[in-house]
Design a protein around this motif. Sequence first.
Motif, PDB file in Angstrom:
ATOM      1  N   VAL A  14       0.674  -0.970  -0.069  1.00 21.38           N
ATOM      2  CA  VAL A  14      -0.125  -0.277  -0.154  1.00 21.38           C
ATOM      3  C   VAL A  14       1.077   1.013   0.083  1.00 21.38           C
ATOM      4  N   ILE A  15       0.138   2.333  -0.867  1.00 27.12           N
ATOM      5  CA  ILE A  15       1.275   3.330  -0.724  1.00 27.12           C
ATOM      6  C   ILE A  15       0.281   4.420  -0.778  1.00 27.12           C
ATOM      7  N   ASP A  16       1.345   5.177   0.659  1.00 27.91           N
ATOM      8  CA  ASP A  16       0.101   6.877   0.807  1.00 27.91           C
ATOM      9  C   ASP A  16       0.946   7.647   0.237  1.00 27.91           C
ATOM     10  N   ALA A  17       0.283   8.370  -1.000  1.00 25.03           N
ATOM     11  CA  ALA A  17       0.169   9.528  -1.216  1.00 25.03           C
ATOM     12  C   ALA A  17      -0.272  10.443  -1.483  1.00 25.03           C
ATOM     13  N   VAL A  18      -0.923  10.521   0.169  1.00 27.18           N
ATOM     14  CA  VAL A  18      -1.581  11.601   0.350  1.00 27.18           C
ATOM     15  C   VAL A  18      -1.028  12.044   1.873  1.00 27.18           C
ATOM     16  N   GLY A  19      -0.454  11.971   2.788  1.00 25.30           N
ATOM     17  CA  GLY A  19       0.521  13.142   3.389  1.00 25.30           C
ATOM     18  C   GLY A  19      -0.646  13.634   4.566  1.00 25.30           C
ATOM     19  N   ALA A  20      -0.159  14.826   4.913  1.00 23.30           N
ATOM     20  CA  ALA A  20      -1.095  15.327   5.910  1.00 23.30           C
ATOM     21  C   ALA A  20      -2.075  15.773   6.052  1.00 23.30           C
ATOM     22  N   GLU A  21      -2.706  16.015   4.805  1.00 27.41           N
ATOM     23  CA  GLU A  21      -4.198  16.644   4.659  1.00 27.41           C
ATOM     24  C   GLU A  21      -5.268  16.256   4.280  1.00 27.41           C
ATOM     25  N   ALA A  22      -4.744  15.365   4.964  1.00 22.41           N
ATOM     26  CA  ALA A  22      -5.875  13.347   5.091  1.00 22.41           C
ATOM     27  C   ALA A  22      -7.121  13.766   5.563  1.00 22.41           C
ATOM     28  N   ALA A  23      -8.123  13.937   4.331  1.00 23.91           N
ATOM     29  CA  ALA A  23      -9.406  14.135   5.091  1.00 23.91           C
ATOM     30  C   ALA A  23      -9.626  11.875   5.191  1.00 23.91           C
ATOM     31  N   GLY A  24     -11.160  12.587   6.259  1.00 25.51           N
ATOM     32  CA  GLY A  24     -11.761  11.674   6.209  1.00 25.51           C
ATOM     33  C   GLY A  24     -12.171  10.397   7.268  1.00 25.51           C
ATOM     34  N   ASN A  25     -10.896  11.180   8.479  1.00 28.25           N
ATOM     35  CA  ASN A  25     -11.445  10.829   9.665  1.00 28.25           C
ATOM     36  C   ASN A  25     -11.691  12.153  10.903  1.00 28.25           C
ATOM     37  N   THR A  26     -12.682  12.207  11.099  1.00 31.56           N
ATOM     38  CA  THR A  26     -12.525  13.509  11.874  1.00 31.56           C
ATOM     39  C   THR A  26     -12.084  13.940  13.072  1.00 31.56           C
ATOM     40  N   MET A  27     -11.904  12.905  14.297  1.00 25.94           N
ATOM     41  CA  MET A  27     -10.727  13.003  14.874  1.00 25.94           C
ATOM     42  C   MET A  27      -9.488  12.945  14.525  1.00 25.94           C
ATOM     43  N   GLN A  28      -8.500  12.522  13.038  1.00 21.27           N
ATOM     44  CA  GLN A  28      -7.181  13.329  13.129  1.00 21.27           C
ATOM     45  C   GLN A  28      -7.535  14.465  12.083  1.00 21.27           C
ATOM     46  N   THR A  29      -8.347  14.603  11.259  1.00 27.56           N
ATOM     47  CA  THR A  29      -8.883  16.426  11.135  1.00 27.56           C
ATOM     48  C   THR A  29      -8.299  17.030  12.145  1.00 27.56           C
ATOM     49  N   ILE A  30      -9.780  17.049  13.352  1.00 26.87           N
ATOM     50  CA  ILE A  30      -9.507  17.995  14.077  1.00 26.87           C
ATOM     51  C   ILE A  30      -7.643  18.364  14.978  1.00 26.87           C
TER      52      ILE A  30
END
Length: 384
Positions: A251-267
């Motif tokens: 699996v490749i993570d080509a997203v990094g620090a601005e990822a969406a999709g999880n409220t707790m992570q976003t906050i």
Amino acid sequence: MLAMDYRGPKRIRVTQKPMPEIKHPEDAIVRVTRSCICGSDLHLYNGNVPDTRVGTTFGHEFVGVVEEVGSEVTKLKVGDHVLVPFNIACGRCHFCKQGLFGNCHESNPMATAVGGIFGYSHTAGGFHGGQAEYVRVPYANVSPTVIPEGMDIEDAVLLTDVVPTGYQAAEMAGIQPGDTVVVFGAGPVGIMAAKCAWLFGAGRVISIDHVEYRLEFVRNYAQCEAYNFRDMEDPVVFIKKTTDWMGADVVIDAVGAEAAGNTMQTITGRKTLLQAGSATALHWAINSVKKGGIVSIVGVYGPTDNLVPIGNVLNKGLTIRANQASVKRLLPRLIEHVQNGIINPKALITHRIPLEEVADGYRLFSAKLDNCIKPVLIPPSARM
Ligand SMILES: NC(=O)c1ccc[n+]([C@@H]2O[C@H](COP(=O)([O-])OP(=O)(O)OC[C@H]3O[C@@H](n4cnc5c(N)ncnc54)[C@H](O)[C@@H]3O)[C@@H](O)[C@H]2O)c1
Ligand SMILES: [Zn+2]
Ligand SMILES: [Zn+2]
């Protein structure tokens, strides 16, 4: 000269700045002909990179014409049209000698992690970047490369970062023939990683994002499957289900620090900066790869800490590989791939924007408006 100017989070403008000057005999001054806005610039734009100083010019992906060289520059001459890798590398330190050009020990001596990067905050050395008419290029004998005859400068500008980063993401993933490869993120880097996964022998490539037009683009460009994580109850369960409950091989993570999709992570990661960005895609990667599998991270995270499920990494026996791309190391191979038509980088360019309108460029790319994949800035002198 005209240059982009950072005034604070989400505040970008174009202004007149002094012309850069040769400060060291190995410097060159390059007149920019094309420069891109990158997903990495969005971390700066959103104020998520420590020590991003007001007055900095961003831009680590650029090509241009050599205007002036210092007395010790032997590999370039005035008039050469060059592509300039985003890593600033001395070419002679312990790390450069191993091909780790993104981890140069000399170009960013105040740090112990990343080397110097053009236009990427004082955390990455405090160099001004190429979203300008002119830029000072240190260590000009090392990384800048004359654009091969016949190569379009819009292909060349994507060889300064996007193509090598996507390629290295696939390379670090250790793909074995027939492997199922999942790529989180269908921005320019994820699109290129999906494309390059096939070059390493992947048997199945799956791209995951939540922006429909990007999913459509990657499906066509990289000839892969593409799915919207908003349509899934849980992306991890989706991947397990589609791999006979084994998990993806890599699996490749080509997203990094601005990822969406999880409220707790976003906050905690994006709104309050209690961690160095939102690690949602990385969580999904660790949890959806098979036991003994490899997670390859090119999505950028900050220099401080993130909450990651390290217990799952240990108990599943995973290998995690990550780095900034080592552009210079990969260039000879990737130039050939472009010349042979195996990779068509400029197909990613959706917007050509005058440098004077750089603020609109950031807004468009950041908000993913107008089906934007990759915006390129063109300074006035390159439009004559
Ligand atoms: N390692 C390197 O050398 C290197 C070089 C260039 C860029 N980068 C990094 O790579 C990342 C991607 O760059 P880009 O230019 O493609 O950026 P981008 O912002 O255009 O693309 C990121 C994509 O990820 C998607 N996304 C958001 N949350 C997601 C999630 N949870 N799961 C799946 N997709 C999600 C977004 O919708 C977007 O399409 C950035 O973090 C950038 O800093 C690293
Ligand atoms: Zn970049
Ligand atoms: Zn070095």
